[in-house]
Motif scaffolding. Structure first.
Motif, PDB file in Angstrom:
ATOM      1  N   THR A  83       0.835  -1.195   0.000  1.00  0.00           N
ATOM      2  CA  THR A  83       0.000   0.000   0.000  1.00  0.00           C
ATOM      3  C   THR A  83       0.877   1.255   0.000  1.00  0.00           C
ATOM      4  O   THR A  83       2.035   1.228   0.412  1.00  0.00           O
ATOM      5  CB  THR A  83      -0.916   0.058   1.247  1.00  0.00           C
ATOM      6  OG1 THR A  83      -0.092   0.235   2.411  1.00  0.00           O
ATOM      7  CG2 THR A  83      -1.753  -1.191   1.390  1.00  0.00           C
ATOM      8  N   ARG A  84       0.282   2.305  -0.444  1.00  0.00           N
ATOM      9  CA  ARG A  84       0.928   3.615  -0.405  1.00  0.00           C
ATOM     10  C   ARG A  84       1.228   3.993   1.042  1.00  0.00           C
ATOM     11  O   ARG A  84       2.254   4.597   1.344  1.00  0.00           O
ATOM     12  CB  ARG A  84      -0.019   4.625  -1.058  1.00  0.00           C
ATOM     13  CG  ARG A  84       0.496   6.024  -1.124  1.00  0.00           C
ATOM     14  CD  ARG A  84      -0.504   6.886  -1.933  1.00  0.00           C
ATOM     15  NE  ARG A  84       0.042   8.195  -2.146  1.00  0.00           N
ATOM     16  CZ  ARG A  84      -0.195   9.235  -1.358  1.00  0.00           C
ATOM     17  NH1 ARG A  84      -0.982   9.112  -0.314  1.00  0.00           N
ATOM     18  NH2 ARG A  84       0.339  10.406  -1.629  1.00  0.00           N
ATOM     19  N   SER A  85       0.348   3.613   1.931  1.00  0.00           N
ATOM     20  CA  SER A  85       0.514   3.912   3.353  1.00  0.00           C
ATOM     21  C   SER A  85       1.800   3.299   3.912  1.00  0.00           C
ATOM     22  O   SER A  85       2.490   3.926   4.714  1.00  0.00           O
ATOM     23  CB  SER A  85      -0.698   3.394   4.122  1.00  0.00           C
ATOM     24  OG  SER A  85      -0.511   3.557   5.500  1.00  0.00           O
ATOM     25  N   ILE A  88       4.714   5.433   2.659  1.00  0.00           N
ATOM     26  CA  ILE A  88       4.758   6.715   3.374  1.00  0.00           C
ATOM     27  C   ILE A  88       5.264   6.511   4.797  1.00  0.00           C
ATOM     28  O   ILE A  88       6.061   7.305   5.303  1.00  0.00           O
ATOM     29  CB  ILE A  88       3.369   7.394   3.352  1.00  0.00           C
ATOM     30  CG1 ILE A  88       3.040   7.854   1.935  1.00  0.00           C
ATOM     31  CG2 ILE A  88       3.315   8.565   4.337  1.00  0.00           C
ATOM     32  CD1 ILE A  88       1.613   8.341   1.744  1.00  0.00           C
ATOM     33  N   ASP A 154       7.986   3.216  -3.814  1.00  0.00           N
ATOM     34  CA  ASP A 154       7.158   4.201  -4.505  1.00  0.00           C
ATOM     35  C   ASP A 154       5.957   4.610  -3.665  1.00  0.00           C
ATOM     36  O   ASP A 154       5.157   3.771  -3.262  1.00  0.00           O
ATOM     37  CB  ASP A 154       6.653   3.643  -5.837  1.00  0.00           C
ATOM     38  CG  ASP A 154       7.756   3.550  -6.869  1.00  0.00           C
ATOM     39  OD1 ASP A 154       8.778   4.233  -6.697  1.00  0.00           O
ATOM     40  OD2 ASP A 154       7.588   2.802  -7.840  1.00  0.00           O
ATOM     41  N   ILE A 155       5.853   5.904  -3.409  1.00  0.00           N
ATOM     42  CA  ILE A 155       4.642   6.451  -2.777  1.00  0.00           C
ATOM     43  C   ILE A 155       3.630   6.701  -3.876  1.00  0.00           C
ATOM     44  O   ILE A 155       2.463   6.350  -3.760  1.00  0.00           O
ATOM     45  CB  ILE A 155       4.971   7.738  -1.991  1.00  0.00           C
ATOM     46  CG1 ILE A 155       5.761   7.374  -0.743  1.00  0.00           C
ATOM     47  CG2 ILE A 155       3.683   8.477  -1.632  1.00  0.00           C
ATOM     48  CD1 ILE A 155       6.178   8.549   0.101  1.00  0.00           C
ATOM     49  N   ASP A 156       4.085   7.306  -4.932  1.00  0.00           N
ATOM     50  CA  ASP A 156       3.273   7.521  -6.121  1.00  0.00           C
ATOM     51  C   ASP A 156       4.091   6.994  -7.289  1.00  0.00           C
ATOM     52  O   ASP A 156       5.304   7.152  -7.305  1.00  0.00           O
ATOM     53  CB  ASP A 156       2.985   9.017  -6.315  1.00  0.00           C
ATOM     54  CG  ASP A 156       2.182   9.592  -5.163  1.00  0.00           C
ATOM     55  OD1 ASP A 156       1.195   8.955  -4.763  1.00  0.00           O
ATOM     56  OD2 ASP A 156       2.548  10.678  -4.689  1.00  0.00           O
TER      57      ASP A 156
END
Length: 162
Positions: A83-85, A88, A154-156
């Motif tokens: 996940t992006r979480s 981050i 990768d966050i985005d």
């Protein structure tokens, strides 16, 4: 330390009691230190509190590294659930760890111990959070410190985070 020295170190000081009113005790001790009134200091409790502050910084770094390692384990062992979480969180905890080290450079000599402690907790949490068997995660940290602190996630898609 001799019995006489221990007795002197524990001789009651005048003012608030460490046990009864910690806040007032801290304020009085700080004022005495600033005034150079060393005779009225509660040396034994002051020494314990100073040591406790150092342990707190140590534990703060362990905690930041634990979160980084936890999310790295989850990313590696459950890539389909990334996940992006998580990315981050890794970036945020890396920044927190860098700040703690910048403020406390003396911790650098204990980094190996810190990583061992952090990984021990991260491994257990990863098993709990992923529902994978504990044995699936290596007993020793599989990451170098450099990899732990610089491996990109990768966050985005268009902006990788180191």
């Amino acid at each position: 330390m001799s019995v006489a020295a221990k007795t002197k170190a524990r001789t009651p000081h005048h003012g608030a009691s460490y046990e009864a009113d910690f806040y007032t005790w801290t304020q009085e001790q700080a004022a005495r230190l600033r005034a150079g009134a060393l005779d009225g200091l509660d040396a034994e409790n002051l020494a314990e509190e100073i040591e406790s502050l150092g342990r707190s910084e140590f534990n703060s770094l362990v905690g930041a590294y634990r979160v980084v390692l936890l999310h790295m384990l989850k990313m590696d062992h459950q890539p389909e659930r990334r996940t992006r979480s998580w990315a981050i969180s890794i970036a945020a905890q890396r920044a927190e760890a860098a700040d703690v080290l910048a403020d406390n450079p003396g911790l650098k000599r204990r980094l190996d111990e810190i990583v061992v402690r952090a990984y021990r907790g991260a491994r257990l949490e990863a098993a709990r959070e992923t529902s994978l068997p504990l044995a699936r995660f290596p007993e020793a940290c599989p990451y170098t410190r450099d990899e732990m602190l610089t491996r990109p996630f990768d966050i985005d898609p268009a902006s990788p985070i180191p």
